[in-house]
Each structure stands twice: as structure tokens, then as C-alpha cells.
Scaffold this active site. Structure first.
Site, PDB file in Angstrom:
ATOM      1  N   ASP A  35      -8.345   3.812   1.417  1.00  0.00           N
ATOM      2  CA  ASP A  35      -8.042   2.492   1.989  1.00  0.00           C
ATOM      3  C   ASP A  35      -9.065   1.453   1.514  1.00  0.00           C
ATOM      4  O   ASP A  35      -8.718   0.321   1.178  1.00  0.00           O
ATOM      5  CB  ASP A  35      -8.062   2.572   3.519  1.00  0.00           C
ATOM      6  CG  ASP A  35      -7.217   3.723   4.037  1.00  0.00           C
ATOM      7  OD1 ASP A  35      -6.021   3.757   3.748  1.00  0.00           O
ATOM      8  OD2 ASP A  35      -7.773   4.609   4.720  1.00  0.00           O
ATOM      9  N   HIS A  63      -7.369   6.114   9.851  1.00  0.00           N
ATOM     10  CA  HIS A  63      -6.626   6.146   8.583  1.00  0.00           C
ATOM     11  C   HIS A  63      -5.142   6.170   8.941  1.00  0.00           C
ATOM     12  O   HIS A  63      -4.466   7.187   8.876  1.00  0.00           O
ATOM     13  CB  HIS A  63      -7.025   7.383   7.762  1.00  0.00           C
ATOM     14  CG  HIS A  63      -6.189   7.539   6.522  1.00  0.00           C
ATOM     15  ND1 HIS A  63      -6.199   6.605   5.514  1.00  0.00           N
ATOM     16  CD2 HIS A  63      -5.322   8.502   6.142  1.00  0.00           C
ATOM     17  CE1 HIS A  63      -5.360   7.005   4.558  1.00  0.00           C
ATOM     18  NE2 HIS A  63      -4.806   8.144   4.927  1.00  0.00           N
TER      19      HIS A  63
END
EC number: 1.1.1.37
Length: 210
Positions: A35, A63
Site C-alpha cells: 500500500d 491492510h
């Protein structure tokens, strides 16, 4: 060191830690580097620079699609000078809107487009994560990593596996302290903490009944 990648990565990592109490909690981390890398890439694309020219983005929290990609403290190298990303982009609505949702939903978008997961990007992120644990973070830079929240100064409840900005030295991570958090960030950070708290409660119900 134990690094957890399989989803739900944060809660899986916390569960693994609870199940192996002889290993220090600090030795467990989960991958939010993918990410982090995606956030850098989005900024780089928008500014016409390389991802290596962008540093100190932060992924806060889970996440998942509640993660909060934060560039309030990020810097970008433009014409040989380092400037703040907000200052460089001058596009508040994109940074608070489309940028955040693009990073949050990037995994799903890749699967939709390719009919396959972003396995190579994940592999690269795992290598980045492990390399930084082994060799440390460069001076003046921090990275995002899902770690135990105990003792953080950002109002995140203890005993969650939450992604924070960290610096790493001598194979030991430390929270980056003292970053000012605005109201927009606070709200996003709390939403993802709430989701992690709920995930944890669900996971531990299964554990206790097993």
C-alpha cells in the site's frame, strides 16, 4: 522476525503473536508496504517523477479498504529540491478524495483488470519490508509497517496490529513520534482502528471456542 502477508494480514499477525507468546510481540509485523509503494506511485504519476523521488508517505491502520494513505508529511524531489507533497501538488480535493480511494481499492482494481492478483508487486513489497528490517531505513526516511500498537503516541488503542510510520535501526523498529495529526487524518485513523478492533474481537471469539 515473523512477517505476515496473508489476509486479513493485520489480524492474522496479531493472532499469530498471541499464539506464540514466547516470541516478543515486537518481532511480529504485517505487510502494508505494498500500500505504501502504491501511494508513492500515485503521487509520482501525478507529478511526473519516479516513485523513488517520493518519500515519507504513511499507511495508517488496516491492510483493507479502510486503510488511510497519508501524505501530510511526505516529501517529493522536484528539480533537485525537496518539497512537501501538498505544496507540490496544490490539489487538496484530489489528495483527500481520489488519491485515498485509489490506494485503498488498488488491490481490487488490479484483480478486476488482470483477473489475477498483484503477486509480483506483493513480492517486491515483501523484499522492501525485509530489506529495511535487515539494513535499516535511510536517514531522514520512514516506512509503513503493521506492528503492535502498544505505547504509540497517536491515540490508537493498545493491543492492535496497526500500520504506523516506523524507522528501523539495528533490526529494531521504532514509531516515528511527534507528527501533527489534523482532523481529517484523525477521523480516518479512528475508522480503521475501529475496524481492526472489531476484526480482533471476531478472531478471538473463534480462538477461545477452538
Amino acid at each position: 522476525m515473523v512477517i505476515v502477508v496473508g489476509n486479513p494480514a493485520n489480524t492474522n499477525c496479531l493472532t499469530a503473536s498471541k499464539s506464540a507468546p514466547s516470541i516478543p510481540k515486537e518481532n511480529f509485523s504485517c505487510l502494508t508496504r505494498l500500500d505504501h509503494n502504491r501511494a508513492k506511485a500515485q503521487i509520482a504519476l501525478k507529478l511526473g517523477v519516479t516513485a523513488n523521488d517520493v518519500k515519507n508517505v504513511i499507511i495508517w491502520g488496516n491492510h483493507s479498504s479502510t486503510q488511510y494513505p497519508d501524505v501530510n508529511h511526505a516529501k517529493v524531489k522536484l528539480q533537485g529540491k525537496e518539497v512537501g507533497v501538498y505544496e507540490a501538488l496544490k490539489d487538496d480535493s484530489w489528495l483527500k478524495g481520489e488519491f485515498v480511494t485509489t490506494v485503498q481499492q488498488r488491490g481490487a482494481a488490479v484483480i478486476k483488470a488482470r483477473k489475477l492478483s498483484s503477486a509480483m508487486s506483493a513480492a517486491k513489497a515483501i523484499c522492501d519490508h525485509v530489506r529495511d528490517i535487515w539494513f535499516g531505513t535511510p536517514e531522514g526516511e520512514f516506512v509503513s509497517m503493521g506492528v503492535i500498537s502498544d505505547g504509540n503516541s497517536y491515540g490508537v488503542p493498545d493491543d492492535l496490529l496497526y500500520s504506523f510510520p516506523v524507522v528501523i535501526k539495528n533490526k529494531t523498529w521504532k514509531f516515528v513520534e511527534g507528527l501533527p495529526i489534523n482532523d481529517f487524518s484523525r477521523e480516518k485513523m479512528d475508522v480503521t482502528a475501529k475496524e481492526l478492533t472489531e476484526e480482533k474481537e471476531t478472531a478471538f471469539e473463534f480462538l477461545s471456542s477452538a
